[in-house]
Enzyme design. Structure first.
Site, mmCIF file in Angstrom:
data_model
loop_
_atom_site.group_PDB
_atom_site.id
_atom_site.type_symbol
_atom_site.label_atom_id
_atom_site.label_comp_id
_atom_site.label_asym_id
_atom_site.label_seq_id
_atom_site.Cartn_x
_atom_site.Cartn_y
_atom_site.Cartn_z
ATOM 1 N N CYS A 1 -18.232 6.177 -3.080
ATOM 2 C CA CYS A 1 -18.635 6.199 -1.659
ATOM 3 C C CYS A 1 -19.521 7.390 -1.307
ATOM 4 O O CYS A 1 -20.198 7.373 -0.286
ATOM 5 C CB CYS A 1 -17.415 6.178 -0.752
ATOM 6 S SG CYS A 1 -16.461 4.687 -0.935
ATOM 7 N N HIS B 1 -19.695 8.474 6.440
ATOM 8 C CA HIS B 1 -19.292 7.335 5.609
ATOM 9 C C HIS B 1 -18.342 6.465 6.431
ATOM 10 O O HIS B 1 -17.484 6.967 7.163
ATOM 11 C CB HIS B 1 -18.579 7.857 4.358
ATOM 12 C CG HIS B 1 -17.986 6.772 3.520
ATOM 13 N ND1 HIS B 1 -18.671 5.631 3.189
ATOM 14 C CD2 HIS B 1 -16.744 6.648 2.966
ATOM 15 C CE1 HIS B 1 -17.895 4.848 2.455
ATOM 16 N NE2 HIS B 1 -16.717 5.447 2.308
ATOM 17 N N ASN C 1 -16.257 -1.039 4.703
ATOM 18 C CA ASN C 1 -16.671 0.067 3.828
ATOM 19 C C ASN C 1 -17.596 -0.494 2.738
ATOM 20 O O ASN C 1 -17.142 -1.214 1.859
ATOM 21 C CB ASN C 1 -15.419 0.715 3.214
ATOM 22 C CG ASN C 1 -15.742 1.867 2.285
ATOM 23 O OD1 ASN C 1 -16.888 2.089 1.927
ATOM 24 N ND2 ASN C 1 -14.710 2.593 1.891
HETATM 25 N N1 ACO Z 1 -2.236 -6.078 6.429
HETATM 26 C C1 ACO Z 1 -0.976 -5.879 6.862
HETATM 27 N N2 ACO Z 1 -0.185 -4.916 6.381
HETATM 28 C C2 ACO Z 1 -0.704 -4.106 5.428
HETATM 29 C C3 ACO Z 1 -2.010 -4.274 4.930
HETATM 30 C C4 ACO Z 1 -2.801 -5.304 5.481
HETATM 31 N N3 ACO Z 1 -4.065 -5.532 5.084
HETATM 32 N N4 ACO Z 1 -2.236 -3.324 4.007
HETATM 33 C C5 ACO Z 1 -1.113 -2.583 3.896
HETATM 34 N N5 ACO Z 1 -0.174 -3.073 4.754
HETATM 35 C C6 ACO Z 1 1.172 -2.577 4.986
HETATM 36 C C7 ACO Z 1 1.743 -1.785 3.829
HETATM 37 O O1 ACO Z 1 2.278 -2.663 2.841
HETATM 38 C C8 ACO Z 1 2.800 -0.961 4.510
HETATM 39 O O2 ACO Z 1 3.933 -1.785 4.699
HETATM 40 P P1 ACO Z 1 5.417 -1.162 4.528
HETATM 41 O O3 ACO Z 1 5.514 -0.087 5.587
HETATM 42 O O4 ACO Z 1 6.299 -2.341 4.771
HETATM 43 O O5 ACO Z 1 5.466 -0.610 3.148
HETATM 44 C C9 ACO Z 1 2.202 -0.675 5.872
HETATM 45 O O6 ACO Z 1 1.170 -1.646 6.063
HETATM 46 C C10 ACO Z 1 1.630 0.710 6.023
HETATM 47 O O7 ACO Z 1 0.832 1.003 4.885
HETATM 48 P P2 ACO Z 1 0.015 2.348 4.770
HETATM 49 O O8 ACO Z 1 -0.770 2.315 3.488
HETATM 50 O O9 ACO Z 1 0.908 3.517 5.006
HETATM 51 O O10 ACO Z 1 -0.988 2.187 6.020
HETATM 52 P P3 ACO Z 1 -2.065 3.198 6.562
HETATM 53 O O11 ACO Z 1 -1.842 3.432 7.978
HETATM 54 O O12 ACO Z 1 -2.235 4.391 5.657
HETATM 55 O O13 ACO Z 1 -3.409 2.339 6.447
HETATM 56 C C11 ACO Z 1 -5.331 2.189 5.010
HETATM 57 C C12 ACO Z 1 -3.849 1.877 5.171
HETATM 58 C C13 ACO Z 1 -6.089 1.444 6.068
HETATM 59 C C14 ACO Z 1 -5.753 1.737 3.623
HETATM 60 C C15 ACO Z 1 -5.567 3.713 5.172
HETATM 61 O O14 ACO Z 1 -4.631 4.430 4.431
HETATM 62 C C16 ACO Z 1 -6.951 4.148 4.739
HETATM 63 O O15 ACO Z 1 -7.941 3.837 5.382
HETATM 64 N N6 ACO Z 1 -7.040 4.943 3.654
HETATM 65 C C17 ACO Z 1 -8.306 5.539 3.251
HETATM 66 C C18 ACO Z 1 -9.186 4.586 2.551
HETATM 67 C C19 ACO Z 1 -10.484 5.295 2.297
HETATM 68 O O16 ACO Z 1 -10.955 6.082 3.086
HETATM 69 N N7 ACO Z 1 -11.126 5.089 1.202
HETATM 70 C C20 ACO Z 1 -12.355 5.893 1.072
HETATM 71 C C21 ACO Z 1 -12.814 5.947 -0.175
HETATM 72 S S1 ACO Z 1 -13.068 4.336 -0.806
HETATM 73 C C22 ACO Z 1 -14.015 4.550 -2.190
HETATM 74 O O17 ACO Z 1 -14.365 5.593 -2.578
HETATM 75 C C23 ACO Z 1 -14.335 3.367 -3.045
#
Ligand code: ACO
Length: 322
Positions: free
Chosen positions: A113, A249, A279
């Site tokens: 990214c 980004h 993304n």
């Molecule tokens: N739909 C519904 N529920 C979901 C989904 C979905 N698509 N995905 C995960 N959940 C659930 C999980 O299973 C979890 O359930 P549980 O509590 O029963 O275990 C719950 O939602 C919370 O999961 P978290 O991972 O803690 O959710 P979070 O608030 O952190 O959001 C997300 C997840 C959106 C992925 C976030 O962490 C994020 O944006 N992370 C950064 C990603 C990023 O910036 N990447 C950049 C680099 S990418 C690259 O370089 C290629």
């Protein structure tokens, strides 16, 4: 010594759109969850047979047109991509051929990214040291090809697209500084766990797709981007209030909001496309830049801060007068 100034931008998104409601039919998710946690409403997905260089070519032609530069005047091509068409030749060489450019240096950089910021930093150094006068710098991805469509934690986040800029030597102004960083100790948090040297046979396996510990990546991204904002401003003896536009980004609206808060900027000064594009990895920053240049928000002479964080981990920023 010259500055490297952006004189043209371009962008291209594949026609096929995948909405959050479409994803509800593929994995156990909801439109509401995706919007609330990420800000994403839809993303574009390359058609079957449509490849990274196809997207890169469309974005590059737009950037050349805006800059008023003929392809034959380009003397450097740098393409940032994680999803090349071929193992070799590089996507930059394939793009060079498409544009009927011959002889200049052309190569890919891979920083996921952060790839476009890396490519911009490399091309800027070529221009500053006289190795290039007119460079084409591209971020292009068909990231959808790397996704496990059974993993709701990753497949809802990404999309395909390409963005491009023309960088030209300029005596007055342009890029003021670029800041590139990496720490390879974080592979376990974000990776595709297979590659060519492990043998090509695993590549079709569902377990050879993107893996991410999203919550941990999120925290690292917020902290690291906060630090790089400070580093960039300090290096240029600037205040937060000197920045006209943040072009971040586009991974997650909550990460973007946190960086804007750090800069004491209102969201009106932040280019946000994550809702429309998801993304797009290396394409995300140049695509966002192109959107805001074409709709007239970003104007010549304004001060821009570009930043990104991604797999590696890699992170980086560029401060420039447009
Ligand atoms: N739909 C519904 N529920 C979901 C989904 C979905 N698509 N995905 C995960 N959940 C659930 C999980 O299973 C979890 O359930 P549980 O509590 O029963 O275990 C719950 O939602 C919370 O999961 P978290 O991972 O803690 O959710 P979070 O608030 O952190 O959001 C997300 C997840 C959106 C992925 C976030 O962490 C994020 O944006 N992370 C950064 C990603 C990023 O910036 N990447 C950049 C680099 S990418 C690259 O370089 C290629």
């Amino acid at each position: 010594m010259s500055f490297a100034r952006i004189t043209g931008t371009g962008g291209y998104l594949p026609e096929k759109v995948l909405t959050n409601h479409d994803l509800e039919k593929i994995v156990d998710t909801t439109d509401q969850w995706i919007r609330e946690r990420t800000g994403i409403e839809k993303r574009h997905i390359a058609l079957e047979g449509q490849t990274t260089v196809d997207l890169a070519e469309r974005a590059s032609r737009q950037a050349l047109e805006m800059a008023g530069v003929k392809p034959e005047d380009i003397d450097l091509i740098v393409v940032a991509t994680t999803t090349p068409d071929r193992i070799f030749p590089s996507t930059a060489c394939l793009l060079q051929s498409r544009l009927d450019i011959h002889g200049c240096a052309a190569f890919d950089v891979q920083a996921v990214c952060t790839g476009f910021i890396y490519a911009l930093g490399v091309a800027e150094k070529f221009i500053k040291t006289g190795g290039s006068k007119k460079a084409l710098v591209v971020g292009a991805e068909t990231f959808s090809r790397l996704l496990n469509w059974e993993d709701r934690g990753t497949c809802v986040l990404f999309g395909d697209g390409a963005g491009a800029v023309i960088l030209e030597a300029d005596d007055e102004t342009g890029i003021l500084s670029t800041h590139l960083h990496a720490d390879g100790d974080y592979e376990a948090l974000l990776r595709v766990p297979f590659g060519v040297s492990q043998g090509m046979e695993q590549m079709d396996d569902i377990n050879s797709k993107v893996e991410m510990r999203g919550n941990e990546v999120f925290k690292m991204a917020v902290n690291t981007l906060g630090r790089i904002v400070d580093e960039t401003l300090e290096a240029n003896n600037m205040e937060k209030s000197d920045i006209d536009w943040l072009v971040p980004h586009q991974a997650n609206i909550r990460i973007i909001q946190a960086t804007a808060r750090k800069l004491k900027m209102s969201l009106d000064q932040v280019v946000v496309t994550v809702n429309e594009h998801g993304n797009t990895s290396a394409a995300s920053v140049p695509l966002a830049l192109d959107v805001a240049v074409r709709d007239g928000r970003i104007k010549k002479g304004e001060m821009l801060l570009l930043e990104a964080f991604g797999g590696g981990f890699t992170w980086g920023s560029a401060l420039l007068r447009f």
